[in-house]
Design a protein around this motif. Sequence first.
Motif, PDB file in Angstrom:
ATOM      1  N   MET B  55      35.062-103.170  95.546  1.00 51.11           N
ATOM      2  CA  MET B  55      34.947-101.879  96.208  1.00 51.11           C
ATOM      3  C   MET B  55      33.715-101.127  95.681  1.00 51.11           C
ATOM      4  O   MET B  55      32.973-100.525  96.451  1.00 51.11           O
ATOM      5  N   ASN B  56      33.507-101.186  94.371  1.00 51.80           N
ATOM      6  CA  ASN B  56      32.360-100.493  93.769  1.00 51.80           C
ATOM      7  C   ASN B  56      31.033-101.035  94.282  1.00 51.80           C
ATOM      8  O   ASN B  56      30.044-100.308  94.364  1.00 51.80           O
ATOM      9  N   GLN B  57      31.048-102.328  94.615  1.00 49.95           N
ATOM     10  CA  GLN B  57      29.836-102.911  95.168  1.00 49.95           C
ATOM     11  C   GLN B  57      29.480-102.232  96.507  1.00 49.95           C
ATOM     12  O   GLN B  57      28.321-101.947  96.781  1.00 49.95           O
ATOM     13  N   LEU B  58      30.517-101.975  97.303  1.00 45.12           N
ATOM     14  CA  LEU B  58      30.285-101.316  98.598  1.00 45.12           C
ATOM     15  C   LEU B  58      29.866 -99.862  98.394  1.00 45.12           C
ATOM     16  O   LEU B  58      29.053 -99.331  99.148  1.00 45.12           O
ATOM     17  N   VAL B  59      30.442 -99.234  97.363  1.00 46.73           N
ATOM     18  CA  VAL B  59      30.066 -97.847  97.071  1.00 46.73           C
ATOM     19  C   VAL B  59      28.595 -97.782  96.663  1.00 46.73           C
ATOM     20  O   VAL B  59      27.844 -96.949  97.150  1.00 46.73           O
TER      21      VAL B  59
END
Lengths: 289, 127
Positions: B55-59
């Motif tokens: 998820m952090n990668q997408l953020v």
Amino acid sequence: MEQLHIDHITKRYGHQVVLDDLSFDLAPGKIYGLLGRNGAGKSTLLNIITSRIFPTAGTIKLGDQDGRDNDAVLGQFYLMSEANLYPKRTTVRRMFDMADESYGGFDYQNADRLLKEFGVPSTAQLSNLSTGLQTAAKLTVALSVNAAFILLDEPVLGLDANHREVFYKELIKTYQNKPRTFVLSTHLIDEIQQVVEHVFIIDDHHLVEEGDVQAMLDKAYAISGPTKDVDEYTNGLRVLAQDELGNVKTAYVYNQLDDQRILPDRVKIGHYDLQHLFIYLTNGGTNNE
Amino acid sequence: MQLQFDESAPLYQQIAAQLEEMIFTGGFTEGSQIPSTTQLSAQLHINPATVLKGMNQLVSKGLVEKRRGRGMFVAPGAQDKIMQARKDSFYNDYIKRLLVEAHKLGITKEHLLELIKRGENDGTITH
């Protein structure tokens, strides 16, 4: 909550060594896998952590407090094991009460909900249930008990596919609602590899590998191509196993690959999974011969 | 939501890639809420730390944004960003590989152009 230190634990029965000088730490709020083949010493280790048996040498410490004969420390650990320590005719409801008496703050609401999911009546006697439903009842207690370190010895023993689904889902749910440490001790790796964050691999009574799952998988390369090229490329790397089919070879490497190594044209690099890494690490491992 | 996984890429990257694909194809529209880390990890039986990493990668790519106390939402302009990134990597991901393989097979530039034209008229290729 403090770290649990397993410090130079050795267990011998007479001349038979069951655990040989194991050391590692468990951090609060993580899901761990304790992996080993049957008879590797996993259950013995869990029994030592919870003081059901004593080590021949070594200590178990929570922070700087010794676990031996220390109720404040032992009250933080819960072990769900294959062995049935409950008196005859113990009902499932009574199991809940016993966990509440020993640990306080038992989550009856969660437990009742789980029993429904598993389809186990709370009035049933544990010993009258099938192996799978006994496991389900014990898991219900383990996922609802108030302890900081929850050790699950063979948590999916006898569970059918549907019940295993329920277990993994509920484990993650309760872990997210109230982060605490879980240790899943098993040889069924395929299913748990995405649930656990960090694993310990025990083989032949020794800790042979430990690490974060992703970091371990990042080093697990399957390198295949013409035998000569694969041999050249993998020269000097740690090769755990290899398959050969005619002139084509696959080498299962457990090593970082540096950019200096030039990849021959016809050699392909892929990855293999935790299950295979476990098998290769616990098979005695073969070298480039 | 059902995700397909393979072993070639780290799990967190696969999670990020599949969510990105769903944003790109409009499965999650801009401004809409996507499943939370909690929901995803419980449903897929994946360690929350792994899901969070994905998820952090997408953020950090600016494709989703966290709204305090409400959850994760598809960021405005996410679809365009994905489109642009994919165009940028199209040359490396497809053209270069195509040329390498064509060279191995001895396919000439003229023949290659012919094949592309043939592909355009091929009824079996669906878009």
